[in-house]
Design an enzyme around this catalytic site. Structure first.
Site, PDB file in Angstrom:
ATOM      1  N   GLY A   1      11.803  -3.845  -4.470  1.00  0.00           N
ATOM      2  CA  GLY A   1      10.850  -3.117  -3.321  1.00  0.00           C
ATOM      3  C   GLY A   1      11.612  -2.128  -2.888  1.00  0.00           C
ATOM      4  N   CYS A   2      10.872  -1.291  -1.872  1.00  0.00           N
ATOM      5  CA  CYS A   2      11.395  -0.422  -0.855  1.00  0.00           C
ATOM      6  C   CYS A   2      12.332  -0.873  -0.066  1.00  0.00           C
ATOM      7  CB  CYS A   2      10.309   0.350  -0.357  1.00  0.00           C
ATOM      8  SG  CYS A   2       9.657  -0.723   0.978  1.00  0.00           S
ATOM      9  N   THR A   3      12.459  -1.985   0.184  1.00  0.00           N
ATOM     10  CA  THR A   3      13.506  -2.896   1.078  1.00  0.00           C
ATOM     11  C   THR A   3      14.509  -3.746   0.363  1.00  0.00           C
ATOM     12  OG1 THR A   3      12.216  -4.806   1.729  1.00  0.00           O
ATOM     13  CG2 THR A   3      11.703  -2.899   2.910  1.00  0.00           C
ATOM     14  N   GLY A   4      14.296  -3.600  -0.785  1.00  0.00           N
ATOM     15  CA  GLY A   4      15.627  -4.265  -1.677  1.00  0.00           C
ATOM     16  C   GLY A   4      14.796  -5.208  -2.650  1.00  0.00           C
TER      17      GLY A   4
END
Length: 395
Positions: free
Chosen positions: A362-365
């Site tokens: 995802g965009c955060t990891g």
């Protein structure tokens, strides 16, 4: 000099110290900070100029230069080689003639690493980078957990009673987060910050680095070292560090010398700021703060938490048997908070529990993808296996 003259000078100095204390309000809190003056890429003069800049308006600390004789009004402990210089520095620290020292090329023992201080470009905020040189541990995640404690200690010695803490989004960050949350739950209070990004959380992104959205940014030492260099010299092309406070004090359990590190490329402004940083840490009694914080952290089972990080039990359990994937399902639900190094093992743990899952980013990891109606069940399985926080990080 006669004995009478020596006594008169001592009495005169005592009266001057009293007058200084009355004028500045610093009773009994005046300190001496050393600066070693050999080893800079910019020469001895660069370091001396930094010390002279720091001394202007310095009403609660004195500076002692440790190096060759130069033309300056500052006190000099004269030495003529780097080896001799560091021996003299240690002698002056251990005798308490100076209470802190700023230096270069100094080797700390394993278990000690330094907490740098930068000025972030986004909001002009000051932020501690934990850590920037040295090695807290040979084990990456264990080192970062220790780095968090080192950053908190430094911030508290600098007068920040309850510093905010964030963990830079690197390999191992989620394991570090779980360990710190466990330490917090056991009674060692940690003031976790929230990312300025809309999804929040204590794991920080590049935006948070630039904005300085935390007091203490936890990172591995190599990344912290790179960030120190970027923050301090992004306006100069890298050869001259013009901003910030240097690489900071070496912190470690049982380490009681207040020694701060500069780079060979540190320029006059950084040298001056590093000396002021050292003076404030000395006045804040850094070794005393460190001892108290280590005692509290150990009471909250720090050592047990660190030991658990070096045992790869989750992977061993998963790899002990072959696990077949359940029947494929549509997976639109995601669970975050899993470290990249554990991602595939987390998927296999869900397969073993009869839940079809896939890995993703995802965009955060890293994320694990599961069916929407099995998200909470999957989070519970991953929590019990130690891949995510017990409550699960469902999004």
């Amino acid at each position: 000099m006669t004995e009478n003259n020596a006594v008169k000078q001592m009495i005169g100095k005592a009266f001057m110290d009293i007058a200084d204390a009355i004028q500045t309000g610093q009773f009994g809190n005046r300190v001496k900070v050393g600066l070693t003056t050999l080893g800079s890429e910019h020469g001895v003069e660069n370091l001396v100029k930094g010390a002279e800049l720091a001394s202007k308006g310095a009403d609660n600390f004195d500076i002692v230069l440790i190096g060759p004789k130069v033309d300056t009004s500052l006190e000099i402990a004269e030495v003529n080689s780097e080896d001799e210089m560091h021996k003299k520095m240690e002698e002056l620290l251990d005798s308490h003639y100076i209470q802190a020292c700023v230096t270069m090329h100094y080797n700390f023992p394993i278990g000690v690493s330094t907490v740098g201080k930068v000025i972030t470009p986004g909001m002009g905020r000051e932020m501690f980078l934990a850590t920037t040189t040295g090695t807290a541990s040979a084990h990456r995640v264990e080192a970062m957990v220790k780095n968090a404690l080192y950053g908190i200690i430094t911030a508290k010695a600098m007068g920040i009673e309850d510093p905010t803490v964030g963990i830079l989004n690197l390999d191992g960050a989620r394991q570090v987060e779980r360990a710190l949350k466990e330490l917090n739950a056991n009674g060692y209070k940690i003031n976790f910050s929230e990312s300025i990004r809309s999804d929040g959380g204590a794991v920080m992104r590049g935006n948070d680095l630039l904005a300085g959205s935390v007091d203490v940014m936890v990172t591995d030492t190599l990344t912290g070292n790179i960030m120190m260099k970027v923050f301090s010299s992004y306006t100069t092309g890298g050869s001259y560090e013009a901003m910030g406070y240097g690489y900071g004090p070496g912190i470690g359990d049982g380490y009681d010398r207040t020694i701060l590190i500069l780079s060979r490329a540190s320029g006059v402004p950084v040298v001056a700021n590093a000396i002021k940083y050292a003076a404030k840490l000395a006045q804040g009694k850094l070794p005393v703060v460190a001892k108290a914080e280590f005692t509290k952290a150990k009471a909250a089972k720090l050592e047990d938490i660190l030991k658990s990080l070096t045992k790869d039990t989750k992977k061993a359990q998963v790899e002990a048997e072959e696990v077949a994937a359940p029947a494929k399902e549509v997976v639109t639900g995601s669970i975050s908070g899993i470290d990249i190094m554990d991602l595939e093992d987390a998927v296999k743990a869900l397969w073993k529990a009869g839940i079809y899952a896939e890995s993703g980013m995802g965009c955060t990891g890293p994320i694990v993808l599961v069916s929407e109606d099995k998200m909470h069940q999957a989070a519970e399985v991953l929590g019990k296996a130690g891949f995510v926080a017990k409550e699960g990080d469902v999004c």
